[in-house]
Write a protein that holds these residues in place. Structure first.
Motif, PDB file in Angstrom:
ATOM      1  N   GLU A   6       0.772  -1.235  -0.002  1.00 56.35           N
ATOM      2  CA  GLU A   6       0.176   0.189   0.092  1.00 56.35           C
ATOM      3  C   GLU A   6       0.895   1.240  -0.018  1.00 56.35           C
ATOM      4  O   GLU A   6       1.980   1.208   0.428  1.00 56.35           O
ATOM      5  N   TRP A  36     -10.480  -2.647   0.779  1.00 60.59           N
ATOM      6  CA  TRP A  36     -10.150  -1.753   1.633  1.00 60.59           C
ATOM      7  C   TRP A  36     -10.640  -1.953   3.146  1.00 60.59           C
ATOM      8  O   TRP A  36     -11.769  -1.880   3.323  1.00 60.59           O
ATOM      9  N   TYR A  37      -9.797  -2.155   4.128  1.00 59.78           N
ATOM     10  CA  TYR A  37     -10.350  -2.090   5.381  1.00 59.78           C
ATOM     11  C   TYR A  37      -9.736  -1.182   6.294  1.00 59.78           C
ATOM     12  O   TYR A  37      -8.616  -0.706   5.901  1.00 59.78           O
ATOM     13  N   ARG A  38     -10.185  -0.646   7.552  1.00 55.58           N
ATOM     14  CA  ARG A  38      -9.474  -0.111   8.217  1.00 55.58           C
ATOM     15  C   ARG A  38      -9.581  -0.320   9.698  1.00 55.58           C
ATOM     16  O   ARG A  38     -10.673  -0.726  10.149  1.00 55.58           O
ATOM     17  N   ARG A  45     -11.232  -3.995  13.257  1.00 54.30           N
ATOM     18  CA  ARG A  45     -10.999  -3.729  11.629  1.00 54.30           C
ATOM     19  C   ARG A  45     -12.568  -3.696  10.879  1.00 54.30           C
ATOM     20  O   ARG A  45     -13.092  -4.651  11.443  1.00 54.30           O
ATOM     21  N   VAL A  48     -14.099  -1.106   4.640  1.00 54.70           N
ATOM     22  CA  VAL A  48     -14.674   0.243   3.854  1.00 54.70           C
ATOM     23  C   VAL A  48     -15.232   0.132   2.556  1.00 54.70           C
ATOM     24  O   VAL A  48     -16.186   0.753   2.372  1.00 54.70           O
ATOM     25  N   ASP A  89     -12.194   9.573  10.302  1.00 55.54           N
ATOM     26  CA  ASP A  89     -11.484   8.504   9.325  1.00 55.54           C
ATOM     27  C   ASP A  89     -10.077   8.180   9.824  1.00 55.54           C
ATOM     28  O   ASP A  89      -9.469   7.402   8.840  1.00 55.54           O
ATOM     29  N   TYR A  93      -5.228   1.983   7.213  1.00 54.95           N
ATOM     30  CA  TYR A  93      -6.036   1.381   6.329  1.00 54.95           C
ATOM     31  C   TYR A  93      -5.154   0.049   5.489  1.00 54.95           C
ATOM     32  O   TYR A  93      -4.231   0.228   5.118  1.00 54.95           O
ATOM     33  N   CYS A  95      -5.332  -3.060   2.820  1.00 57.55           N
ATOM     34  CA  CYS A  95      -5.602  -3.705   1.296  1.00 57.55           C
ATOM     35  C   CYS A  95      -5.742  -5.147   1.486  1.00 57.55           C
ATOM     36  O   CYS A  95      -5.064  -5.815   2.139  1.00 57.55           O
TER      37      CYS A  95
END
Length: 121
Positions: A6, A36-38, A45, A48, A89, A93, A95
């Motif tokens: 990423e 995508w996760y965050r 987690r 997204v 936000d 993040y 991938c």
């Protein structure tokens, strides 16, 4: 060996924009879904956005209209355009991609190392 790398995380002021990129490399036969996760400090987690190979996208409801996911199949890369960023936000993040590697007989979930996005108020 398959890797997801990423890039694009940064410190940005509220209202700003960032574009994250994630490139898959290695002995790849095919890539199915990408996403995508965050994960924010002290939180689980969360998803997204995801995008299928054909480009069909799904988003966390609260992010619709601000975030856009896209992919370039020729480059094995997925992107996340984030606009009107808010302090909430702020997160790492990650991938994700479902990949059929050349040495594997099945589809496997791969994860990137994460990229930090910090939104200041």
């Amino acid at each position: 060996q398959v890797q997801l790398v990423e890039s694009g995380g940064d410190l940005v002021q509220a209202g700003g924009s960032l574009r994250l990129s994630c490139a898959a490399s290695g002995s790849i036969l095919s890539i199915n879904g990408m996403g995508w996760y965050r994960q924010a400090p002290g939180k689980q987690r969360e998803l997204v956005a995801t995008v299928s190979r054909s480009g069909s996208a799904n988003y966390l409801d609260s992010l619709k209209g601000r975030f856009t996911i896209s992919r370039d199949n020729a480059k094995n890369t997925v992107y996340l355009q984030m606009n009107s960023l808010k302090p909430e936000d702020t997160a790492v993040y990650y991938c994700n991609a479902v990949i059929h590697a050349r040495y594997s007989g099945s589809w496997v979930d791969y994860w990137g190392q994460g990229t930090q996005v910090t939104v200041s108020s």
